[in-house]
Design a protein around this motif. Structure first.
Motif, mmCIF file in Angstrom:
data_model
loop_
_atom_site.group_PDB
_atom_site.id
_atom_site.type_symbol
_atom_site.label_atom_id
_atom_site.label_comp_id
_atom_site.label_asym_id
_atom_site.label_seq_id
_atom_site.Cartn_x
_atom_site.Cartn_y
_atom_site.Cartn_z
ATOM 1 N N TYR A 110 143.890 -10.125 -1.947
ATOM 2 C CA TYR A 110 142.993 -10.080 -0.796
ATOM 3 C C TYR A 110 143.590 -9.157 0.268
ATOM 4 C CZ TYR A 110 140.044 -13.697 -2.707
ATOM 5 O OH TYR A 110 139.160 -14.383 -3.501
ATOM 6 N N SER A 115 132.980 -10.046 6.480
ATOM 7 C CA SER A 115 133.280 -9.207 7.633
ATOM 8 C C SER A 115 132.873 -9.941 8.896
ATOM 9 C CB SER A 115 132.569 -7.860 7.542
ATOM 10 O OG SER A 115 131.169 -8.036 7.612
ATOM 11 N N TRP A 159 144.048 -0.449 6.311
ATOM 12 C CA TRP A 159 144.196 -1.526 5.351
ATOM 13 C C TRP A 159 145.538 -2.224 5.508
ATOM 14 C CZ3 TRP A 159 140.354 -2.890 2.006
ATOM 15 C CH2 TRP A 159 139.344 -1.968 1.759
ATOM 16 N N ARG A 173 137.722 -2.932 -5.797
ATOM 17 C CA ARG A 173 137.853 -3.707 -4.560
ATOM 18 C C ARG A 173 136.446 -3.975 -4.015
ATOM 19 N NH1 ARG A 173 142.497 -1.781 -0.481
ATOM 20 N NH2 ARG A 173 143.499 -1.762 -2.530
ATOM 21 N N GLU A 174 136.198 -5.215 -3.605
ATOM 22 C CA GLU A 174 134.873 -5.553 -3.105
ATOM 23 C C GLU A 174 134.959 -6.361 -1.816
ATOM 24 O OE1 GLU A 174 133.151 -7.599 -6.444
ATOM 25 O OE2 GLU A 174 134.023 -9.525 -5.878
ATOM 26 N N LEU A 175 133.915 -6.234 -1.030
ATOM 27 C CA LEU A 175 133.859 -6.908 0.255
ATOM 28 C C LEU A 175 133.625 -8.399 0.067
ATOM 29 C CD1 LEU A 175 133.713 -6.634 3.383
ATOM 30 C CD2 LEU A 175 131.242 -6.299 3.095
ATOM 31 N N TYR A 211 138.567 -7.962 1.919
ATOM 32 C CA TYR A 211 138.162 -7.481 0.609
ATOM 33 C C TYR A 211 139.039 -8.164 -0.446
ATOM 34 C CZ TYR A 211 135.625 -3.582 2.794
ATOM 35 O OH TYR A 211 134.736 -2.828 3.520
ATOM 36 N N GLN A 229 140.392 -7.708 -4.727
ATOM 37 C CA GLN A 229 140.444 -6.871 -5.927
ATOM 38 C C GLN A 229 141.139 -7.647 -7.035
ATOM 39 O OE1 GLN A 229 142.346 -3.031 -5.426
ATOM 40 N NE2 GLN A 229 141.246 -2.208 -7.183
#
Length: 117
Positions: free
Chosen positions: A93, A50, A107, A45-47, A37, A39
């Protein structure tokens, strides 16, 4: 004790590359999806990307073709190769392990990526 430790961030010029690493311990890494992720200041915060336990990657549209996520189950480590970096990629990140529902359950502390123009 669960730990996710990111490394590899730094300052790079636009068009450059970085490889982020996230070393994990205390989780059943080979059986879990993991993700990166980002920010940026003042943003949510964004993906970014994955990868499933089976190795299937997914990417945000903004990084498709530029970033590559990979995993090494022998090292309990997930990587993010970042090419053709842009100033708008500047962010902290974070890596995260994913629950069976696909949501983050643990996290890392984050690593700063700064791309200068």
């Amino acid at each position: 004790q669960v730990q996710l430790v990111e490394s590899g961030g730094g300052l790079v010029q636009a068009g450059g590359s970085l490889r982020l690493s996230c070393a994990t311990s205390g989780i059943a890494f080979r059986f879990k999806g993991v993700a990166w992720y980002c920010q940026a200041p003042g943003e949510q915060r964004e993906l970014v990307a994955s990868i499933s336990s089976g190795g299937t990657p997914k990417y945000a549209d903004s990084v498709k073709g530029r970033f590559t996520i990979s995993r090494d189950n022998a090292k309990n480590t997930v990587y993010l190769r970042m090419n053709s970096l842009k100033p708008e990629d500047t962010a902290v990140y974070y890596c995260a392990s994913l629950s069976s529902w696909g949501t983050p359950d643990y996290w890392g502390q984050g690593t700063q990526v700064t791309v200068s123009s």
